[in-house]
Design a protein around this motif. Structure first.
Motif, PDB file in Angstrom:
ATOM      1  N   TYR A   1      -4.778   4.927   1.106  1.00 63.13           N
ATOM      2  CA  TYR A   1      -3.631   4.210   0.546  1.00 63.13           C
ATOM      3  C   TYR A   1      -4.009   3.700  -0.835  1.00 63.13           C
ATOM      4  O   TYR A   1      -5.170   3.339  -1.087  1.00 63.13           O
ATOM      5  CB  TYR A   1      -3.218   3.028   1.425  1.00 63.13           C
ATOM      6  CG  TYR A   1      -2.263   3.373   2.544  1.00 63.13           C
ATOM      7  CD1 TYR A   1      -0.876   3.279   2.381  1.00 63.13           C
ATOM      8  CD2 TYR A   1      -2.742   3.792   3.778  1.00 63.13           C
ATOM      9  CE1 TYR A   1       0.007   3.593   3.410  1.00 63.13           C
ATOM     10  CE2 TYR A   1      -1.879   4.116   4.820  1.00 63.13           C
ATOM     11  CZ  TYR A   1      -0.511   4.015   4.624  1.00 63.13           C
ATOM     12  OH  TYR A   1       0.361   4.337   5.656  1.00 63.13           O
TER      13      TYR A   1
ATOM     14  N   LEU B   1      -3.399   0.663  -3.383  1.00 63.56           N
ATOM     15  CA  LEU B   1      -3.006  -0.731  -3.162  1.00 63.56           C
ATOM     16  C   LEU B   1      -2.613  -1.448  -4.444  1.00 63.56           C
ATOM     17  O   LEU B   1      -3.276  -1.316  -5.485  1.00 63.56           O
ATOM     18  CB  LEU B   1      -4.155  -1.504  -2.515  1.00 63.56           C
ATOM     19  CG  LEU B   1      -4.582  -1.096  -1.101  1.00 63.56           C
ATOM     20  CD1 LEU B   1      -5.644  -2.066  -0.578  1.00 63.56           C
ATOM     21  CD2 LEU B   1      -3.398  -1.031  -0.155  1.00 63.56           C
TER      22      LEU B   1
ATOM     23  N   GLY C   1       0.850  -1.173   0.000  1.00 60.99           N
ATOM     24  CA  GLY C   1       0.000   0.000   0.000  1.00 60.99           C
ATOM     25  C   GLY C   1       0.888   1.226   0.000  1.00 60.99           C
ATOM     26  O   GLY C   1       1.900   1.268   0.718  1.00 60.99           O
TER      27      GLY C   1
END
Length: 316
Positions: free
Chosen positions: A271, A273, A240
């Motif tokens: 975040y 990913l 992430g």
């Protein structure tokens, strides 16, 4: 002898008279044909050339009348169905496109902006919450500067608002700049900002608890650069990535892979990913809501470490 000459003269006179009559009849016939030719025929029976003939020029001193259209009636008959292609062709040939409403240059939407548009003022209310160490749903971590706020869920837009700077104004004229670090869940309404208690106190007496406000997006001046942080647990197989201290809201993050640039999905905890590890630890390309792209090389795959870069988005 005299009688024979007289008879011959009479025959010559009759012959001249007959020739003159024939000539006159021929001339009269030609004139009649000419008159018939120039007279207008009945409508609907002329040739294509006659139908397309230009109208006669108006007489000198006459004022041409303007064409008129039938007045619309309140009770119009239904339109006859027309094939879509024909409608489109007719509209393109005879109609001008509808005028578009032009907004001021400062209010022009940014290419990658979400709900929060630059140059737009939003109305809402301000409430207050105990911000503690300043950490929140955006997971930026603790902050020494508590001029921060939580954005309502609607305008938070799954973390797109994270890191945005907004100017908040109260009806009294007082104003402050806060950074969005948290989310204000329902029943926070669209337009509502939940300010830290410290920020609310800059606008009004904390005892009020709730005040009307307006707010707008800022692109503040800063000498700092943005940083990159990999989430705890990141590895070459999953990672992430978070962007920190950016001047303008981040719209997109891509990582370089063997197949080119790959755009990573964003989570509501701020975040981006890579679920299969593709691009983890490689170069990344970050785009703000204005469409500016920054390329970052040389970051290491170090979980939970803020790694400074040499780049920052331009002010707007």
């Amino acid at each position: 002898m005299q009688t024979a000459r007289q008879a011959a003269r009479q025959r010559k006179r009759r012959h001249r008279l007959m020739r003159g009559t024939a000539v006159m009849l021929t001339a009269a016939g030609g004139l009649l044909c000419l008159v018939i030719a120039v007279l207008p025929g009945p409508k609907g029976t002329g040739t294509a050339g006659a139908d397309m003939a230009a109208p006669a020029a108006p007489l000198a001193g006459a004022t041409p009348s303007a064409p008129t259209s039938p007045a619309p009636t309140a009770d119009s008959s239904p339109a006859v169905a027309t094939p879509t292609a024909a409608v489109g062709a007719t509209a393109a040939a005879t109609s001008q496109p509808p005028a578009k409403e032009t907004r001021p240059a400062a209010s022009t939407p940014a290419p990658s902006a979400g709900r929060i548009q630059p140059g737009t003022t939003y109305k809402g209310v301000a409430t207050a919450y105990a911000a503690g160490d300043g950490n929140g749903a955006c997971l930026f971590g603790p902050s020494d500067d508590l001029m921060i706020a939580a954005m309502n869920t609607t305008d938070y837009e799954s973390s797109r608002a994270c890191g945005a700077y907004v100017r908040v104004r109260a009806a009294s004229g007082a104003s402050i700049t806060v950074r969005i670090t948290n989310e204000c869940p329902l029943p926070c309404a669209p337009g509502q900002l939940d300010l830290s208690e410290q920020a609310f106190a800059k606008l009004a007496d904390p005892k009020l608890g709730r005040i009307p406000i307006t707010w707008s997006l800022l692109s503040p001046h800063t000498s700092g650069t943005l940083s990159i942080r990999y989430k705890t647990g990141s590895s070459p197989y999953w990672c992430g990535i978070q962007v920190i201290d950016h001047r303008n809201p981040v719209a997109r993050l891509e990582v370089r892979t063997t197949n080119g640039w790959r755009r990573l999905p964003r989570t509501d905890y701020n975040y981006f990913l890579s679920s299969d590890g593709s691009g983890c630890g490689s170069a990344m390309r970050i785009t703000d809501i204005y469409g500016e792209q920054l390329t970052v090389d040389g970051t290491s795959l170090l979980p939970n470490v803020a790694q400074p870069t040499r780049v920052q988005f331009a002010p707007h």
